[in-house]
Write an enzyme that holds these catalytic residues in place. Structure first.
Site, PDB file in Angstrom:
ATOM      1  N   LYS A  19       0.858  -1.181   0.000  1.00  0.00           N
ATOM      2  CA  LYS A  19       0.000   0.000   0.000  1.00  0.00           C
ATOM      3  C   LYS A  19       0.891   1.226   0.000  1.00  0.00           C
ATOM      4  CE  LYS A  19      -4.564   0.737   0.294  1.00  0.00           C
ATOM      5  NZ  LYS A  19      -5.635  -0.083  -0.277  1.00  0.00           N
ATOM      6  N   GLY A  50     -24.360   3.933   3.323  1.00  0.00           N
ATOM      7  CA  GLY A  50     -23.445   4.429   2.300  1.00  0.00           C
ATOM      8  C   GLY A  50     -23.829   3.893   0.940  1.00  0.00           C
ATOM      9  N   VAL A  51     -24.408   4.755   0.107  1.00  0.00           N
ATOM     10  CA  VAL A  51     -24.840   4.312  -1.227  1.00  0.00           C
ATOM     11  C   VAL A  51     -24.120   5.128  -2.294  1.00  0.00           C
ATOM     12  CG1 VAL A  51     -27.041   3.254  -0.638  1.00  0.00           C
ATOM     13  CG2 VAL A  51     -26.929   5.731  -0.939  1.00  0.00           C
ATOM     14  N   GLY A  52     -22.807   5.234  -2.120  1.00  0.00           N
ATOM     15  CA  GLY A  52     -21.966   5.909  -3.095  1.00  0.00           C
ATOM     16  C   GLY A  52     -21.572   4.959  -4.204  1.00  0.00           C
ATOM     17  N   LYS A  53     -20.273   4.984  -4.575  1.00  0.00           N
ATOM     18  CA  LYS A  53     -19.811   4.237  -5.748  1.00  0.00           C
ATOM     19  C   LYS A  53     -20.140   2.748  -5.661  1.00  0.00           C
ATOM     20  CE  LYS A  53     -15.449   5.361  -6.166  1.00  0.00           C
ATOM     21  NZ  LYS A  53     -14.097   5.432  -6.797  1.00  0.00           N
ATOM     22  N   VAL A  54     -19.879   2.135  -4.510  1.00  0.00           N
ATOM     23  CA  VAL A  54     -20.128   0.701  -4.361  1.00  0.00           C
ATOM     24  C   VAL A  54     -21.545   0.435  -3.870  1.00  0.00           C
ATOM     25  CG1 VAL A  54     -19.440  -1.399  -3.144  1.00  0.00           C
ATOM     26  CG2 VAL A  54     -17.693   0.210  -3.939  1.00  0.00           C
ATOM     27  N   GLY A  55     -21.981   1.203  -2.891  1.00  0.00           N
ATOM     28  CA  GLY A  55     -23.267   0.940  -2.247  1.00  0.00           C
ATOM     29  C   GLY A  55     -24.450   0.952  -3.189  1.00  0.00           C
ATOM     30  N   HIS A  56     -24.450   1.855  -4.164  1.00  0.00           N
ATOM     31  CA  HIS A  56     -25.630   1.910  -5.034  1.00  0.00           C
ATOM     32  C   HIS A  56     -25.682   0.711  -5.977  1.00  0.00           C
ATOM     33  CE1 HIS A  56     -23.207   3.709  -8.359  1.00  0.00           C
ATOM     34  NE2 HIS A  56     -24.203   3.352  -9.135  1.00  0.00           N
TER      35      HIS A  56
END
Length: 371
Positions: free
Chosen positions: A95, A200-206
């Protein structure tokens, strides 16, 4: 091994070198990077290359201190070793963190083409031992710039030979982990008729909501960004919204899916949970060691985050082969079987699933070292 990676940077990086020596915790190598002209100061941590070149993203964040940045790089690199091992990838864990505001220079931050290209040269200096990708604060366009200096860069745009946004496969993998959890707890690999709360319904959540609705689940959501909730409800009018995470975890849920910030499972949230399953996309969901025992004590089945959210790293690893979406999706579908295997190991060993997952990952890395 510690590297002072710029001939004029010894004084500035001396404190970071001291921190690394005291905190390295078994990591194979850490590269301390500085380019004064562009303002770059970064840490690249390689935890393990037992399974192959280290693979992990580049985080760009305004850390409160250099110590926080070093510790974050070390912890995240270790986590990637375990994630990649359990995903069945021929990669170890690494990382990188770039220290500073990820906003563009024009907006008062540090991000610039010069800084990203300087960073790319440091990654290139590792000669393939570390393969980078997007993480918090870095995006596909940034990886395109890094790739101008370093061929060991994934997460690039399709126009530049990459696979683009990995959120679709990340959500798909989480859904597979959730199906496995349903199989383990209720005897069927489906969420049909179950109530799932997504924080959380952003990039992944939605994307996860799309899978759940298609599978016949009842879905309740929350997000700090009202526009994200509005987007989901425009696509799926039957989705219910609640004002905040506290309201969500106290709702009558079968499954709780943390898909935003880390530390979602802590001494305050675990006692309040009504869900029987926790399975989400967020990284580092357990706020501290011991939370997994609290979950088990309450009869809550926890699908380890770094297992179920591995769809993204599976995608970027496939990019190294010449990206094929169907091939990567088939690999991500194996998260279902991996999650079930972890639950089986947890029952056999009498330990929480998070402990069982660690044991399986450590076994795979140890076996690779003896080959």
């Amino acid at each position: 091994m510690t590297d002072a990676s710029h001939p004029t940077a010894a004084d500035d990086l001396g404190a970071l070198s001291t921190l690394f020596r005291s905190e390295q915790g078994g990591h194979e190598r850490v590269l301390l990077c500085q380019d004064r002209e562009s303002g770059l100061k970064a840490v690249i941590a390689l935890h393990s290359t037992a399974l192959g070149p280290a693979l992990g993203g580049t985080r760009f964040h305004a850390y409160a201190s250099d110590e926080e940045a070093v510790l974050d790089a070390l912890n995240l690199a270790r986590g990637m070793s375990y994630k990649n091992a359990l995903a069945g990838l021929p990669h170890g864990g690494g990382k990188a963190v770039i220290i500073g505001s990820p906003a563009p220079v024009s907006e008062g931050g540090l991000k610039s083409e010069a800084l990203l290209r300087a960073y790319g040269r440091f990654v290139a200096s590792l000669d393939g031992r570390y393969v980078t990708a997007c993480d918090v604060g870095t995006y596909v366009a940034d990886m395109d710039v890094v790739a101008r200096e370093c061929r060991w860069t994934t997460g690039r745009s399709p126009e530049n030979g990459g696979a683009g946004d990995s959120s679709v496969l990340t959500a798909f993998g989480v859904f597979q982990g959730m199906r496995a959890s349903a199989q383990a707890l209720w005897g069927e690999p489906t969420l049909r008729g179950r109530t799932v709360g997504v924080a959380g319904v952003g990039k992944v959540g939605h994307h996860l909501v799309d899978h759940l609705v298609e599978d016949g689940a009842r879905v309740v959501v929350t997000d700090v960004r009202p526009e994200s909730v509005e987007r989901v409800r425009a696509r799926h009018p039957r989705v219910v919204a609640v004002p905040d995470t506290e309201s969500l975890i106290r709702a009558d849920l079968d499954v709780y899916a943390p898909c935003a910030l880390g530390g979602a499972l802590n001494d305050d949230t675990v006692p309040a949970l009504t869900a029987r399953v926790v399975c989400g996309a967020a990284n580092n969901q357990l706020a501290h060691p011991g939370v997994e025992k609290d979950l088990a004590g309450r009869g809550i089945l926890y699908a380890p985050d770094y297992v179920v959210n591995a769809g993204g790293v599976i995608q970027v690893a496939d990019e190294l082969l010449g990206f094929d979406f169907d091939r990567a999706k088939a690999k991500a579908a194996q998260i279902f079987d991996t999650t079930l295997a972890i639950f089986d190991r947890a029952r056999t060993d009498g330990v929480p699933p998070a402990v069982a997952a660690d044991r399986i990952a450590e076994q795979r890395m140890a076996e690779a070292r003896t080959v």
